[in-house]
Scaffold this motif. Structure first.
Motif, mmCIF file in Angstrom:
data_model
loop_
_atom_site.group_PDB
_atom_site.id
_atom_site.type_symbol
_atom_site.label_atom_id
_atom_site.label_comp_id
_atom_site.label_asym_id
_atom_site.label_seq_id
_atom_site.Cartn_x
_atom_site.Cartn_y
_atom_site.Cartn_z
ATOM 1 N N ALA A 1 0.810 -1.221 0.000
ATOM 2 C CA ALA A 1 0.000 0.000 0.000
ATOM 3 C C ALA A 1 0.842 1.269 0.000
ATOM 4 O O ALA A 1 0.341 2.349 -0.303
ATOM 5 N N ARG A 2 2.127 1.174 0.384
ATOM 6 C CA ARG A 2 3.083 2.280 0.319
ATOM 7 C C ARG A 2 2.782 3.429 1.282
ATOM 8 O O ARG A 2 3.267 4.537 1.080
ATOM 9 N N GLU A 3 1.988 3.174 2.284
ATOM 10 C CA GLU A 3 1.816 4.213 3.306
ATOM 11 C C GLU A 3 3.053 4.286 4.191
ATOM 12 O O GLU A 3 3.391 5.339 4.723
ATOM 13 N N PHE A 4 3.716 3.151 4.378
ATOM 14 C CA PHE A 4 4.965 3.071 5.130
ATOM 15 C C PHE A 4 5.996 2.377 4.253
ATOM 16 O O PHE A 4 5.657 1.516 3.441
ATOM 17 N N SER A 5 7.268 2.730 4.435
ATOM 18 C CA SER A 5 8.315 2.084 3.650
ATOM 19 C C SER A 5 8.531 0.661 4.142
ATOM 20 O O SER A 5 8.354 0.353 5.327
ATOM 21 N N ALA A 6 8.922 -0.228 3.224
ATOM 22 C CA ALA A 6 9.164 -1.624 3.587
ATOM 23 C C ALA A 6 10.261 -1.760 4.646
ATOM 24 O O ALA A 6 10.101 -2.527 5.605
ATOM 25 N N PRO A 7 11.407 -1.041 4.540
ATOM 26 C CA PRO A 7 12.404 -1.149 5.615
ATOM 27 C C PRO A 7 11.882 -0.705 6.975
ATOM 28 O O PRO A 7 12.243 -1.287 8.002
ATOM 29 N N LEU A 8 11.028 0.311 7.007
ATOM 30 C CA LEU A 8 10.456 0.746 8.284
ATOM 31 C C LEU A 8 9.559 -0.344 8.863
ATOM 32 O O LEU A 8 9.650 -0.675 10.056
ATOM 33 N N ILE A 9 8.699 -0.919 8.030
ATOM 34 C CA ILE A 9 7.769 -1.950 8.503
ATOM 35 C C ILE A 9 8.532 -3.145 9.047
ATOM 36 O O ILE A 9 8.330 -3.581 10.194
ATOM 37 N N TYR A 10 9.429 -3.685 8.237
ATOM 38 C CA TYR A 10 10.096 -4.927 8.632
ATOM 39 C C TYR A 10 11.178 -4.699 9.678
ATOM 40 O O TYR A 10 11.468 -5.607 10.466
ATOM 41 N N GLY A 11 11.774 -3.512 9.703
ATOM 42 C CA GLY A 11 12.719 -3.219 10.778
ATOM 43 C C GLY A 11 12.036 -3.250 12.134
ATOM 44 O O GLY A 11 12.537 -3.866 13.091
ATOM 45 N N LEU A 12 10.875 -2.594 12.239
ATOM 46 C CA LEU A 12 10.128 -2.598 13.497
ATOM 47 C C LEU A 12 9.637 -3.996 13.862
ATOM 48 O O LEU A 12 9.736 -4.425 15.019
ATOM 49 N N VAL A 13 9.108 -4.712 12.882
ATOM 50 C CA VAL A 13 8.525 -6.026 13.170
ATOM 51 C C VAL A 13 9.602 -7.030 13.561
ATOM 52 O O VAL A 13 9.415 -7.828 14.492
ATOM 53 N N VAL A 14 10.743 -7.014 12.870
ATOM 54 C CA VAL A 14 11.831 -7.931 13.226
ATOM 55 C C VAL A 14 12.316 -7.648 14.644
ATOM 56 O O VAL A 14 12.550 -8.576 15.436
ATOM 57 N N ALA A 15 12.469 -6.366 14.988
ATOM 58 C CA ALA A 15 12.910 -6.015 16.340
ATOM 59 C C ALA A 15 11.906 -6.494 17.383
ATOM 60 O O ALA A 15 12.282 -7.080 18.410
ATOM 61 N N ALA A 16 10.620 -6.263 17.134
ATOM 62 C CA ALA A 16 9.594 -6.670 18.097
ATOM 63 C C ALA A 16 9.510 -8.188 18.204
ATOM 64 O O ALA A 16 9.384 -8.742 19.306
ATOM 65 N N PHE A 17 9.595 -8.887 17.073
ATOM 66 C CA PHE A 17 9.497 -10.345 17.093
ATOM 67 C C PHE A 17 10.692 -10.960 17.819
ATOM 68 O O PHE A 17 10.541 -11.918 18.593
ATOM 69 N N ALA A 18 11.893 -10.427 17.582
ATOM 70 C CA ALA A 18 13.072 -10.932 18.281
ATOM 71 C C ALA A 18 12.951 -10.701 19.785
ATOM 72 O O ALA A 18 13.329 -11.562 20.596
ATOM 73 N N LEU A 19 12.404 -9.551 20.166
ATOM 74 C CA LEU A 19 12.267 -9.236 21.588
ATOM 75 C C LEU A 19 11.298 -10.193 22.281
ATOM 76 O O LEU A 19 11.596 -10.724 23.358
ATOM 77 N N VAL A 20 10.132 -10.439 21.678
ATOM 78 C CA VAL A 20 9.157 -11.328 22.328
ATOM 79 C C VAL A 20 9.620 -12.783 22.273
ATOM 80 O O VAL A 20 9.331 -13.567 23.189
ATOM 81 N N SER A 21 10.345 -13.167 21.223
ATOM 82 C CA SER A 21 10.883 -14.528 21.174
ATOM 83 C C SER A 21 11.902 -14.746 22.287
ATOM 84 O O SER A 21 11.907 -15.796 22.954
ATOM 85 N N LEU A 22 12.763 -13.748 22.494
ATOM 86 C CA LEU A 22 13.740 -13.845 23.579
ATOM 87 C C LEU A 22 13.035 -13.880 24.931
ATOM 88 O O LEU A 22 13.422 -14.648 25.827
ATOM 89 N N ALA A 23 11.987 -13.063 25.078
ATOM 90 C CA ALA A 23 11.217 -13.088 26.323
ATOM 91 C C ALA A 23 10.588 -14.457 26.546
ATOM 92 O O ALA A 23 10.554 -14.968 27.676
ATOM 93 N N GLY A 24 10.103 -15.077 25.478
ATOM 94 C CA GLY A 24 9.534 -16.413 25.601
ATOM 95 C C GLY A 24 10.563 -17.447 26.012
ATOM 96 O O GLY A 24 10.299 -18.314 26.852
ATOM 97 N N ILE A 25 11.760 -17.359 25.432
ATOM 98 C CA ILE A 25 12.830 -18.302 25.788
ATOM 99 C C ILE A 25 13.234 -18.124 27.244
ATOM 100 O O ILE A 25 13.430 -19.102 27.983
ATOM 101 N N TRP A 26 13.360 -16.882 27.682
ATOM 102 C CA TRP A 26 13.711 -16.625 29.083
ATOM 103 C C TRP A 26 12.611 -17.122 30.022
ATOM 104 O O TRP A 26 12.892 -17.738 31.047
ATOM 105 N N CYS A 27 11.358 -16.835 29.673
ATOM 106 C CA CYS A 27 10.254 -17.268 30.535
ATOM 107 C C CYS A 27 10.170 -18.789 30.611
ATOM 108 O O CYS A 27 9.752 -19.343 31.641
ATOM 109 N N GLY A 28 10.558 -19.460 29.536
ATOM 110 C CA GLY A 28 10.511 -20.917 29.539
ATOM 111 C C GLY A 28 11.413 -21.549 30.574
ATOM 112 O O GLY A 28 11.196 -22.707 30.965
ATOM 113 N N SER A 29 12.425 -20.816 31.046
ATOM 114 C CA SER A 29 13.339 -21.346 32.056
ATOM 115 C C SER A 29 12.913 -21.006 33.483
ATOM 116 O O SER A 29 13.561 -21.436 34.439
#
Length: 551
Positions: free
Chosen positions: A399-427
């Motif tokens: 849709a080009r309302e946001f740039s692809a690097p902006l979208i995926y940069g934010l999403v990758v950062a957020a996904f990595a953060l919650v995945s790490l939180a999940g791994i830590w919580c699992g212990s």
């Protein structure tokens, strides 16, 4: 009548019932005439669409299959080796005895570095558009770091005494620095697809990647390492080729020149005048206003995949099997002939019903068949959520309302953060009880309640405060109506995005429908609608429908 006219012209018109009555009649008659004209125009437009809607939807389904790119099959290789998706690392835990010492260093360094790198890319993209991150120098360097980091990781696992902690930490840093630009490159590649195309492609590719992941966990060490290395190389080939040809950076630059990423003038001033952190938060809020439920679902998916690894009959990892079944479930959705926008239908009907079924199954006692079925099917549910979220992100970039690097940069950062939180919580001891089942059940039930509650609140708001939108009006138009809209677009000098929105407005759709269909914010649609009205010389929706009807 003369008496009434004198009363209307009198300075004390508001004091006399006769004057109020006549004015009310005149005003209501004028409003009624405008409404009748709009309804007649809309009725004639609907009559045109009635004969073409079914054929259009069939052609749309065939187009989705016909335009599938065979080269995109390489994404399945990238997905099956993507380390941010924690089930992809299970193979190393099973094959190498030293994984208990090496894995924490590697995973912690990789996830934290991915968060920092993703945020850096997102902030930089606010100012420059981010084309540099998908150019050939950046993508080739990312591929080298990505493959080299995994080589170091394998050496730390396989060679005793090979600097376990330091080497694994450096390997994690290298993989993170490489994986973020590669995710941006793949995301930019898929930004050429609309919602249905992205959903079909990602269902096929995620299903194939999950199958490869399932096979990797079932083979011997030597075969697994060779296969993983082959998939690792295949996963970076297409981004390298597209970056070498300049297609990825050209896509980002063309999007920046053709359509402003921030269409709201107020938001544009904000991004231009404040520092990167505030601008990033503003963009994140606007992205969430467009895709709140898909983004929440994706983050929930990442957290749960990090917390728990569940095996079926002690043979098959349910995460991989759930991805395969989820792809099979999503494929019919991408090809179904629908009159409604796909995302609202899925998040307001399909997923809430799915969630209610899981709530019922989870209410059975622990250890019973229904409760065991719910634990297994929940992975399918979150697999569906993940595929839908990825397709929604592709549609947002399209849709080009946001740039692809902006979208995926934010999403990758957020996904990595919650995945790490999940791994830590699992212990933690709290999650160790019954493999974290009770805690995960509470979290899942809360998300299920959110899925069910949001559509109910939205329906209530539409009922009491908002005008009813034509949520199930035909989605596409061809033939006479399309020609009329195109002719009006040329006469008024509309931009490509304004022409696209005019086509929906001409069919009688409202702002909310257009925003959901094009995966952009309602404020952006309103800005375009004001521009359309100004260029076409109309002041209301009824006048616009009349212009479309007259051709």
């Amino acid at each position: 009548m003369r008496q009434a006219w004198r009363c209307m012209r009198s300075p004390c018109v508001g004091r006399f019932p006769c004057a109020v009555s006549v004015r009310t009649v005149v005003d209501s008659g004028y409003q009624s005439a405008r409404a009748d004209a709009g309804r007649r125009a809309k009725g004639r437009v609907s009559a045109i669409l009635a004969t073409t809607g079914s054929r259009e939807r069939k052609e749309g389904s065939m187009r989705v299959v016909r335009e599938f790119r065979l080269e995109s099959l390489l994404f399945a290789a990238f997905f099956s080796t993507l380390p941010l998706y924690s089930p992809n690392l299970v193979m190393f835990n099973d094959l190498f005895p030293a994984s208990g010492e090496v894995m924490p260093w590697f995973v912690n360094a990789m996830m934290l570095s991915a968060v920092v790198t993703g945020l850096f890319v997102a902030v930089a993209s606010l100012r420059s558009g981010g084309a540099v991150f998908v150019g050939f120098p950046a993508v080739s360097a990312a591929a080298a770091f990505y493959v080299g980091g995994f080589v170091l990781f394998a050496l730390a696992l396989a060679v005793p005494g090979f600097g376990v902690g330091v080497v694994a930490f450096v390997a994690g840093l290298a993989v993170a620095v490489g994986v973020v630009p590669l995710c941006l490159a793949w995301g930019t590649y898929f930004s050429a697809l609309d919602m249905r195309q992205a959903l079909f492609s990602l269902a096929v590719l995620v299903g194939m990647g999950s199958l490869a992941e399932l096979l990797l966990s079932a083979v011997s060490m030597q075969v697994g390492l060779v296969a993983f290395a082959l998939l690792l190389v295949l996963g970076v080939l297409l981004p390298l080729w597209k970056a070498l040809r300049g297609e990825l950076s050209r896509t980002v630059r063309d999007a920046a020149e053709g359509e402003a990423f921030v269409s709201d003038p107020l938001a544009s001033e904000l991004v231009a005048s404040v520092d990167g952190a505030v601008g990033l938060l503003s963009s994140a809020r606007r992205m969430a206003s467009v895709l709140a439920m898909p983004l929440v679902g994706l983050l929930m998916f990442g957290f749960l995949m990090g917390v728990r690894k569940f095996m079926l009959f002690d043979l098959i990892y349910v995460e991989a099997l759930g991805g395969i079944v989820a792809a099979v479930v999503v494929l019919p959705l991408s090809l179904a002939e629908m009159r409604c926008p796909l995302l609202p239908l899925v998040y307001q009907v399909v997923l809430p019903l799915f969630a209610l079924a899981l709530v019922v199954l989870n209410s059975f006692p622990v250890g019973t068949g229904p409760q065991w079925l719910a634990a297994s099917v929940s992975y399918v549910f979150y697999g569906v959520i993940g595929i839908l979220a990825l397709a929604s992100l592709c549609a947002m970039a399209h849709a080009r309302e946001f740039s692809a690097p902006l979208i995926y940069g934010l999403v990758v950062a957020a996904f990595a953060l919650v995945s790490l939180a999940g791994i830590w919580c699992g212990s933690l001891p709290l999650f160790a009880y019954q493999q974290g089942g009770p805690v995960l059940l509470v979290l899942s039930t809360a998300y299920f309640a959110l899925l069910v509650g949001v559509p109910l609140v939205a329906a209530w708001r539409r009922e009491v405060a908002l005008p009813v939108d034509d949520a199930c009006a035909p989605v596409e138009g061809v033939g006479v109506l399309q020609e009329r809209c195109e002719r009006l677009s040329r006469e008024g000098g509309l931009s490509p995005r304004e022409s696209e929105i005019l086509a929906y407005l001409g069919r009688g759709h409202g702002i909310a429908y257009v925003a959901k269909t094009l995966v952009i914010s309602e404020s952006t649609v309103r800005t375009h609608v004001k521009s359309i009205y100004r260029k076409l010389g109309v002041s209301s929706r009824e006048e616009l429908l009349q212009r479309v009807d007259e051709g």
